[in-house]
Design an enzyme around this catalytic site. Structure first.
Site, short mmCIF file in Angstrom:
data_model
loop_
_atom_site.label_atom_id
_atom_site.label_comp_id
_atom_site.label_asym_id
_atom_site.label_seq_id
_atom_site.Cartn_x
_atom_site.Cartn_y
_atom_site.Cartn_z
N SER A 117 0.85 -1.19 0.00
CA SER A 117 0.00 0.00 0.00
C SER A 117 0.88 1.23 0.00
O SER A 117 1.96 1.24 0.60
CB SER A 117 -0.89 0.02 1.24
OG SER A 117 -1.53 1.28 1.34
N TYR A 162 -1.39 -0.45 10.22
CA TYR A 162 -1.37 -0.84 8.81
C TYR A 162 -0.12 -0.30 8.13
O TYR A 162 0.60 -1.03 7.43
CB TYR A 162 -2.64 -0.30 8.15
CG TYR A 162 -2.84 -0.69 6.71
CD1 TYR A 162 -3.25 -1.97 6.36
CD2 TYR A 162 -2.67 0.24 5.68
CE1 TYR A 162 -3.48 -2.32 5.03
CE2 TYR A 162 -2.89 -0.10 4.35
CZ TYR A 162 -3.28 -1.39 4.04
OH TYR A 162 -3.50 -1.73 2.72
N1 LIG Z 1 -8.74 -1.58 -0.97
C1 LIG Z 1 -7.76 -0.69 -1.06
O1 LIG Z 1 -8.02 0.51 -1.34
C2 LIG Z 1 -6.33 -1.10 -0.87
C3 LIG Z 1 -5.35 -0.10 -1.00
C4 LIG Z 1 -4.00 -0.46 -0.82
C5 LIG Z 1 -3.67 -1.77 -0.57
N2 LIG Z 1 -4.65 -2.73 -0.46
C6 LIG Z 1 -4.22 -4.10 -0.17
O2 LIG Z 1 -4.79 -4.99 -1.10
C7 LIG Z 1 -5.03 -6.27 -0.49
C8 LIG Z 1 -6.49 -6.66 -0.69
O3 LIG Z 1 -7.30 -5.64 -0.12
P1 LIG Z 1 -8.90 -5.63 -0.22
O4 LIG Z 1 -9.27 -4.21 -0.39
O5 LIG Z 1 -9.38 -6.66 -1.17
O6 LIG Z 1 -9.26 -6.05 1.29
P2 LIG Z 1 -10.60 -6.74 1.89
O7 LIG Z 1 -11.74 -6.45 0.99
O8 LIG Z 1 -10.67 -6.28 3.31
O9 LIG Z 1 -10.24 -8.29 1.84
C9 LIG Z 1 -9.19 -8.76 2.65
C10 LIG Z 1 -8.94 -10.23 2.37
O10 LIG Z 1 -7.87 -10.66 3.22
C11 LIG Z 1 -8.32 -11.79 3.96
N3 LIG Z 1 -7.72 -11.87 5.29
C12 LIG Z 1 -7.65 -10.89 6.23
N4 LIG Z 1 -7.07 -11.35 7.34
C13 LIG Z 1 -6.78 -12.67 7.11
C14 LIG Z 1 -6.18 -13.69 7.89
N5 LIG Z 1 -5.78 -13.48 9.15
N6 LIG Z 1 -6.04 -14.91 7.31
C15 LIG Z 1 -6.45 -15.15 6.05
N7 LIG Z 1 -7.03 -14.23 5.28
C16 LIG Z 1 -7.18 -13.00 5.81
C17 LIG Z 1 -9.83 -11.59 4.09
O11 LIG Z 1 -10.44 -12.81 4.45
P3 LIG Z 1 -11.87 -12.86 5.29
O12 LIG Z 1 -12.94 -12.64 4.26
O13 LIG Z 1 -11.85 -14.22 5.89
O14 LIG Z 1 -11.80 -11.76 6.31
C18 LIG Z 1 -10.15 -11.11 2.69
O15 LIG Z 1 -10.19 -12.20 1.80
C19 LIG Z 1 -4.63 -6.10 0.98
O16 LIG Z 1 -3.33 -6.59 1.20
C20 LIG Z 1 -4.67 -4.60 1.18
O17 LIG Z 1 -3.81 -4.17 2.22
C21 LIG Z 1 -5.96 -2.41 -0.60
#
Ligand SMILES: NC(=O)c1ccc[n+]([C@@H]2O[C@H](COP(=O)([O-])OP(=O)(O)OC[C@H]3O[C@@H](n4cnc5c(N)ncnc54)[C@H](OP(=O)(O)O)[C@@H]3O)[C@@H](O)[C@H]2O)c1
Length: 235
Positions: free
Chosen positions: A141, A157
């Site tokens: 990120s 984070y």
């Molecule tokens: N969305 C953004 O704007 C953004 C920006 C920068 C970076 N990112 C990065 O992109 C990646 C995906 O983000 P997203 O927006 O898709 O997030 P999200 O919608 O919150 O989904 C997070 C995913 O990670 C899984 N997860 C969380 N904790 C876990 C654990 N302890 N063990 C196994 N699985 C776990 C969740 O599983 P559950 O369904 O079981 O909770 C879910 O599948 C992340 O690394 C995030 O930091 C996102």
């Protein structure tokens, strides 16, 4: 990842958000995917995809906080698939609402474990199954950029993603002799549960950008911090 050659990918956090979009696009491009998530039995969208792409999708359990779960995923992946060409360390957690004066060690420790230690440990566990020339994409990120930090925002984070970035550099150095590319990738501000409804782009757009950046990356790019359009971010 629009390589005409079918690839074997492994995506973590594949049940929703960006991980689900990445999985769907990899399958649509003809690749095979091991989709890791905490509760396969409840991963409705993934289980529908299994029907749409028979034989191309395996859904396996993964809890980032558990060493035993990481080891078991590596063991099972070796049973159900050959060499892994793309490892996408996508799963992550953001503890919202943190304020200076009220930080908790539990948020800090959970974030470090999930966002920094687990992708490193999973890559280590799968290293023997990674194909020579494979690509490892760590979803980082821009909030993990030390150089661009000017406000006390989402500290657990931000700290954990900065640590994850260091892990990506270390892995890039370690795996370079095998031609394996390791990238730290910011997907943009994405409309998911984590990014929220006001974010800039849809998960499908972010996923397409990430897959293109990964496809285009060569060994010379290994250890770089890039966004979903391929732009370099400051560490
Ligand atoms: N969305 C953004 O704007 C953004 C920006 C920068 C970076 N990112 C990065 O992109 C990646 C995906 O983000 P997203 O927006 O898709 O997030 P999200 O919608 O919150 O989904 C997070 C995913 O990670 C899984 N997860 C969380 N904790 C876990 C654990 N302890 N063990 C196994 N699985 C776990 C969740 O599983 P559950 O369904 O079981 O909770 C879910 O599948 C992340 O690394 C995030 O930091 C996102």
């Amino acid at each position: 990842m629009t390589n005409p050659q079918p690839l074997q990918a492994l995506v973590t956090g594949a049940n929703r958000g960006l991980g689900l979009a990445l999985t769907r696009q990899l399958l649509a491009a003809g690749h095979r995917v091991i989709a890791a998530c905490r509760q396969p039995g409840r991963a409705t969208a993934l289980n529908h995809l299994s029907g749409d792409f028979p034989g191309h999708l395996r859904v396996l359990p993964l809890e980032l906080a558990s060493d035993a779960s990481i080891a078991e995923l590596a063991r099972e992946a070796a049973l159900v698939a050959g060499p892994i060409d793309r490892l996408i360390n996508n799963a992550g957690v953001l503890h919202a609402g943190e304020r200076f004066g009220r930080l908790s060690s539990s948020n800090l420790e959970d974030s470090f474990r999930s966002n920094a230690a687990a992708p490193l440990l999973l890559t280590q566990a799968l290293a023997g199954q990674l194909a020579d020339g494979a690509k490892v994409a760590n979803l980082s990120s821009q909030l993990g950029s030390i150089a661009n930090t000017t406000a006390f925002r989402t500290p657990s984070y931000a700290i954990s993603k900065a640590a994850q970035n260091m892990a990506a550099r270390l892995l890039a150095a370690e795996l370079a002799p095998r031609g394996i590319v390791v990238l730290a990738l910011h997907p943009g501000w994405v409309r998911t549960d984590m990014g929220g409804a006001k974010a800039d782009i849809e998960a499908d757009e972010a996923a397409a950008g990430i897959l293109q950046v990964v496809a285009d990356a060569s060994l010379a790019d290994s250890g770089r911090f890039l966004d979903w359009r391929g732009n370099t971010l400051a560490w």
